[in-house]
Design an enzyme around this catalytic site. Structure first.
Site, PDB file in Angstrom:
ATOM      1  N   HIS A   1      -1.337   4.414   8.579  1.00 28.73           N
ATOM      2  CA  HIS A   1      -2.278   5.433   9.055  1.00 28.73           C
ATOM      3  C   HIS A   1      -1.553   6.603   9.731  1.00 28.73           C
ATOM      4  O   HIS A   1      -1.187   6.518  10.903  1.00 28.73           O
ATOM      5  CB  HIS A   1      -3.230   4.821  10.095  1.00 28.73           C
ATOM      6  CG  HIS A   1      -4.188   3.816   9.571  1.00 28.73           C
ATOM      7  ND1 HIS A   1      -5.479   4.132   9.209  1.00 28.73           N
ATOM      8  CD2 HIS A   1      -4.065   2.488   9.357  1.00 28.73           C
ATOM      9  CE1 HIS A   1      -6.101   3.038   8.789  1.00 28.73           C
ATOM     10  NE2 HIS A   1      -5.262   2.025   8.879  1.00 28.73           N
TER      11      HIS A   1
ATOM     12  N   GLU B   1      -3.091   9.336  10.583  1.00 29.76           N
ATOM     13  CA  GLU B   1      -4.061   9.940  11.512  1.00 29.76           C
ATOM     14  C   GLU B   1      -4.043   9.281  12.885  1.00 29.76           C
ATOM     15  O   GLU B   1      -4.597   9.831  13.843  1.00 29.76           O
ATOM     16  CB  GLU B   1      -5.466   9.887  10.903  1.00 29.76           C
ATOM     17  CG  GLU B   1      -6.175   8.543  10.939  1.00 29.76           C
ATOM     18  CD  GLU B   1      -5.765   7.587   9.835  1.00 29.76           C
ATOM     19  OE1 GLU B   1      -6.397   6.521   9.716  1.00 29.76           O
ATOM     20  OE2 GLU B   1      -4.807   7.911   9.091  1.00 29.76           O
TER      21      GLU B   1
ATOM     22  N   CYS C   1      -5.254   3.011   3.775  1.00 33.89           N
ATOM     23  CA  CYS C   1      -5.661   1.643   4.067  1.00 33.89           C
ATOM     24  C   CYS C   1      -6.816   1.220   3.146  1.00 33.89           C
ATOM     25  O   CYS C   1      -6.616   1.031   1.967  1.00 33.89           O
ATOM     26  CB  CYS C   1      -6.001   1.503   5.556  1.00 33.89           C
ATOM     27  SG  CYS C   1      -6.027  -0.202   6.142  1.00 33.89           S
TER      28      CYS C   1
END
Length: 227
Positions: free
Chosen positions: A201, A203, A85
């Site tokens: 993302h 994560e 990002c």
């Protein structure tokens, strides 16, 4: 394996990345942007967030911070660098990756789960991964990837497009493009494939009870490829 996450003023996904890396076996360290040197690392991560409040352009100020020269040196020596990002935006600002991230086509912040199709698995990030389509999360206002025609041809010719936005069946079309990115591009590599920048993302997708686990596939696979 040792990893380092760079923290900038305004980073807000640094702890998420730290949790994800440690969950899957990395020995991670958090590195402040004003430091001059990186600890010994097998992987450097530039996390998501709003570095320096996204003033000027997203990632532009972070791209001039003290630690960045060490990141550039690490990358140029063949070290693995991952930008997620805002981290992707920083990588384009430093020139480590081609193109720019523009404002989303609908001129609004997007926060939702999406699907990406892995385009190139001949690299440390995706080699041996057991799925072609991953469900990940996006949260950005400037995720609309753009590059010149010559840069796009170079990316395609050198197989530098890492992943495309797609639907759950892996079909790449306009409907599955959340931000207007050229050719549905969700992430790209440098020519040597040791630098990966992507807007989604992984994560945020490491726990089935919270969001999903396709991010787990990414991190587990990455660690195995580095051993």
């Amino acid at each position: 394996m040792n990893s380092s996450v760079i923290i900038f003023p305004g980073s807000n996904c640094d702890r998420d990345m730290d949790v994800a890396l440690k969950k899957f076996g990395f020995k991670n360290k958090m590195v402040w942007h004003d430091d001059n040197k990186l600890p010994k690392s097998d992987l450097i991560v530039l996390p998501g967030g709003f570095s320096y409040g996204d003033y000027l352009r997203c990632g532009s100020i972070a791209g001039k911070s003290k630690i960045i020269q060490s990141v550039i040196d690490f990358a140029n020596s063949g070290g693995l660098v991952l930008g997620i990002c805002n981290g992707f935006q920083i990588l384009t600002e430093t020139g480590l990756l081609k193109g720019v991230l523009q404002q989303n086509k609908n001129i609004e912040f997007i926060c939702k789960n999406i699907f990406v199709k892995i385009n190139n698995n001949k690299n440390k990030f995706f080699e041996n991964i057991n799925k072609d389509v991953l469900e990940l999360h996006i949260a950005h206002n400037e995720g609309n990837y753009f590059c010149t025609e010559d840069e796009l041809k170079s990316l395609e010719d050198n197989n530098q497009i890492a992943a495309y936005y797609c639907n759950s069946d892996g079909e790449i079309d306009e409907k599955s493009n959340p931000n207007g990115a050229i050719k549905n591009i969700a992430g790209i590599f440098n020519e040597k494939k040791n630098i990966l920048g992507m807007m989604p993302h992984p994560e945020r997708m490491i726990d089935q009870s919270l969001s999903g686990e396709d991010g787990s596939i990414f991190f587990e696979n990455l660690l195995k490829n580095l051993k």
